[in-house]
Write a protein that holds these residues in place. Structure first.
Motif, PDB file in Angstrom:
ATOM      1  N   ASN A  31      72.347  92.270  47.854  1.00 15.09           N
ATOM      2  CA  ASN A  31      73.811  92.173  47.904  1.00 15.09           C
ATOM      3  C   ASN A  31      74.282  91.689  49.276  1.00 15.09           C
ATOM      4  N   ALA A  32      73.620  92.208  50.324  1.00 14.50           N
ATOM      5  CA  ALA A  32      73.965  91.793  51.681  1.00 14.50           C
ATOM      6  C   ALA A  32      73.655  90.314  51.877  1.00 14.50           C
ATOM      7  N   GLN A  33      72.533  89.862  51.290  1.00 17.41           N
ATOM      8  CA  GLN A  33      72.170  88.449  51.387  1.00 17.41           C
ATOM      9  C   GLN A  33      73.218  87.566  50.717  1.00 17.41           C
ATOM     10  N   SER A  34      73.702  87.988  49.549  1.00 17.84           N
ATOM     11  CA  SER A  34      74.691  87.180  48.822  1.00 17.84           C
ATOM     12  C   SER A  34      75.988  87.071  49.612  1.00 17.84           C
ATOM     13  N   VAL A  35      76.413  88.180  50.231  1.00 16.17           N
ATOM     14  CA  VAL A  35      77.625  88.162  51.051  1.00 16.17           C
ATOM     15  C   VAL A  35      77.429  87.261  52.261  1.00 16.17           C
ATOM     16  N   LEU A  36      76.229  87.353  52.877  1.00 16.21           N
ATOM     17  CA  LEU A  36      75.910  86.517  54.041  1.00 16.21           C
ATOM     18  C   LEU A  36      75.946  85.041  53.679  1.00 16.21           C
ATOM     19  N   LEU A  37      75.385  84.703  52.526  1.00 17.46           N
ATOM     20  CA  LEU A  37      75.358  83.311  52.083  1.00 17.46           C
ATOM     21  C   LEU A  37      76.763  82.779  51.849  1.00 17.46           C
ATOM     22  N   LEU A  38      77.578  83.540  51.142  1.00 19.98           N
ATOM     23  CA  LEU A  38      78.942  83.102  50.849  1.00 19.98           C
ATOM     24  C   LEU A  38      79.739  82.896  52.129  1.00 19.98           C
ATOM     25  N   ASP A  39      79.577  83.823  53.088  1.00 17.94           N
ATOM     26  CA  ASP A  39      80.291  83.701  54.363  1.00 17.94           C
ATOM     27  C   ASP A  39      79.808  82.487  55.140  1.00 17.94           C
ATOM     28  N   LYS A  40      78.491  82.249  55.108  1.00 13.79           N
ATOM     29  CA  LYS A  40      77.915  81.125  55.849  1.00 13.79           C
ATOM     30  C   LYS A  40      78.373  79.795  55.257  1.00 13.79           C
ATOM     31  N   ILE A  41      78.405  79.727  53.935  1.00 13.78           N
ATOM     32  CA  ILE A  41      78.847  78.498  53.263  1.00 13.78           C
ATOM     33  C   ILE A  41      80.308  78.217  53.594  1.00 13.78           C
ATOM     34  N   LYS A  42      81.145  79.254  53.558  1.00  7.40           N
ATOM     35  CA  LYS A  42      82.566  79.077  53.852  1.00  7.40           C
ATOM     36  C   LYS A  42      82.781  78.643  55.302  1.00  7.40           C
ATOM     37  N   THR A  43      81.909  79.155  56.214  1.00  8.68           N
ATOM     38  CA  THR A  43      82.028  78.808  57.627  1.00  8.68           C
ATOM     39  C   THR A  43      81.651  77.357  57.867  1.00  8.68           C
ATOM     40  N   VAL A  44      80.544  76.922  57.252  1.00 15.00           N
ATOM     41  CA  VAL A  44      80.040  75.565  57.459  1.00 15.00           C
ATOM     42  C   VAL A  44      80.917  74.544  56.757  1.00 15.00           C
ATOM     43  N   CYS A  45      81.318  74.848  55.533  1.00 16.68           N
ATOM     44  CA  CYS A  45      82.065  73.891  54.704  1.00 16.68           C
ATOM     45  C   CYS A  45      83.563  74.018  54.947  1.00 16.68           C
ATOM     46  N   LYS A  46      84.005  73.435  56.039  1.00 19.31           N
ATOM     47  CA  LYS A  46      85.426  73.406  56.322  1.00 19.31           C
ATOM     48  C   LYS A  46      86.028  72.233  55.556  1.00 19.31           C
ATOM     49  N   PHE A  47      87.208  71.835  55.927  1.00 18.43           N
ATOM     50  CA  PHE A  47      87.805  70.680  55.270  1.00 18.43           C
ATOM     51  C   PHE A  47      86.954  69.436  55.508  1.00 18.43           C
ATOM     52  N   ILE A  48      86.650  68.727  54.437  1.00 22.75           N
ATOM     53  CA  ILE A  48      85.959  67.453  54.559  1.00 22.75           C
ATOM     54  C   ILE A  48      87.034  66.384  54.553  1.00 22.75           C
ATOM     55  N   THR A  49      87.111  65.580  55.606  1.00 26.21           N
ATOM     56  CA  THR A  49      88.152  64.566  55.639  1.00 26.21           C
ATOM     57  C   THR A  49      87.564  63.196  55.912  1.00 26.21           C
ATOM     58  N   VAL A  50      88.128  62.225  55.251  1.00 24.59           N
ATOM     59  CA  VAL A  50      87.804  60.827  55.479  1.00 24.59           C
ATOM     60  C   VAL A  50      89.074  60.165  55.998  1.00 24.59           C
ATOM     61  N   GLU A  51      88.957  59.475  57.124  1.00 20.10           N
ATOM     62  CA  GLU A  51      90.122  58.844  57.720  1.00 20.10           C
ATOM     63  C   GLU A  51      90.205  57.382  57.310  1.00 20.10           C
ATOM     64  N   GLY A  52      91.420  56.942  57.107  1.00 17.15           N
ATOM     65  CA  GLY A  52      91.651  55.533  56.807  1.00 17.15           C
ATOM     66  C   GLY A  52      92.838  55.022  57.588  1.00 17.15           C
ATOM     67  N   ASP A  53      92.676  53.883  58.250  1.00 19.02           N
ATOM     68  CA  ASP A  53      93.764  53.281  59.017  1.00 19.02           C
ATOM     69  C   ASP A  53      94.418  52.180  58.196  1.00 19.02           C
TER      70      ASP A  53
END
Length: 203
Positions: A31-53
Motif C-alpha cells: 500500500n505504501a508503494q502504491s501511494v509512493l508511486l502515485l505521488d512520484k508520478i504526479k510530481t514528475v508529470c507536470k503540465f506538458i506544454t508545446v509552444e508555438g509562435d
C-alpha cells in the motif's frame, strides 16, 4: 501430556501470529508503494506544454451607416499579431488507480491536448477613423479578444496538437519506467492509443 499439548498449541499460535504480522506488514508495504508511486508520478508529470509562435496579419474594418444608410463611415486598422500559444495537458485530469493485489497502476484516463494559454502582442498599422465612427477603448479590447480567437482558430492546422500528442506518449513511457523501478507494472490498456504509438511503447 497436557504440558506437551500446551507447548504445541503455544507454538502453533505463535506461528499464526508471526505469519499474520508478516502478511500485514507486506500488505502495508504494498500500500505504501502504491501511494509512493502515485505521488512520484504526479510530481514528475507536470503540465506538458508545446509552444508555438505565430505572426499573423489581421485586417479590421467596421462600417457604420447613418441617415437612412445614405452615408457610411468606416474605421479600419491593419493589425500585426505576434503570439505564443501553449498547447498541452491538464494532468489534474489524469485518472490513476492502484491495484495492490497484482502490483499494477492502472491508467484509466489520459486527457486530450488543449490550448492552455495564448499570449498576444498587437501592433497597429494604417489605423484610421471614420468621420463619425472612431476607435474607442472598447474597440481595442474587442480587437485583442478577436486576435486571440484568430490565433486559436489557427492552432488545429499548425501541427501543435499532433506534437502534444507525441509528448503524451513519451509521458506514458516515463510513467511506465517509474512504475517498473520498484517491480510494479503500468496498465494503460484502457487508453485508446494508435497502433504505431502502442508498438513504440510496448517495444
Amino acid at each position: 501430556m497436557e504440558a506437551f499439548l500446551g507447548i504445541i498449541v503455544g507454538v502453533l499460535v505463535s506461528l499464526g501470529v508471526v505469519t499474520y504480522l508478516k502478511t500485514l506488514k507486506k500488505k502495508q508495504l504494498v500500500n505504501a508503494q502504491s501511494v509512493l508511486l502515485l505521488d512520484k508520478i504526479k510530481t514528475v508529470c507536470k503540465f506538458i506544454t508545446v509552444e508555438g509562435d505565430f505572426a499573423e496579419i489581421y485586417h479590421y474594418e467596421d462600417v457604420k451607416q447613418r441617415f437612412l444608410k445614405l452615408i457610411s463611415s468606416k474605421k479600419k486598422a491593419l493589425v500585426v499579431i505576434n503570439a505564443k500559444a501553449y498547447v498541452g495537458y491538464d494532468l489534474n485530469k489524469i485518472r490513476l488507480k492502484p491495484d495492490t493485489e497484482s502490483k499494477k497502476i492502472i491508467l484509466e484516463h489520459f486527457p486530450q491536448p488543449e490550448v492552455l494559454s495564448i499570449e498576444t502582442n498587437l501592433n497597429y498599422y494604417d489605423k484610421s477613423d471614420g468621420l463619425f465612427n472612431k476607435f474607442e477603448a472598447t474597440d481595442l479590447t474587442d480587437l485583442h479578444t478577436d486576435a486571440k480567437q484568430h490565433i486559436k482558430d489557427k492552432i488545429p492546422e499548425s501541427g501543435l496538437i499532433q506534437v502534444a500528442q507525441k509528448e503524451a506518449l513519451e509521458t506514458i513511457l516515463l510513467m511506465q519506467t517509474i512504475v517498473e523501478t520498484i517491480g510494479w507494472k503500468l496498465d494503460y490498456s484502457a487508453l485508446k492509443i494508435e497502433e504505431s504509438s502502442a508498438k513504440k511503447i510496448n517495444g
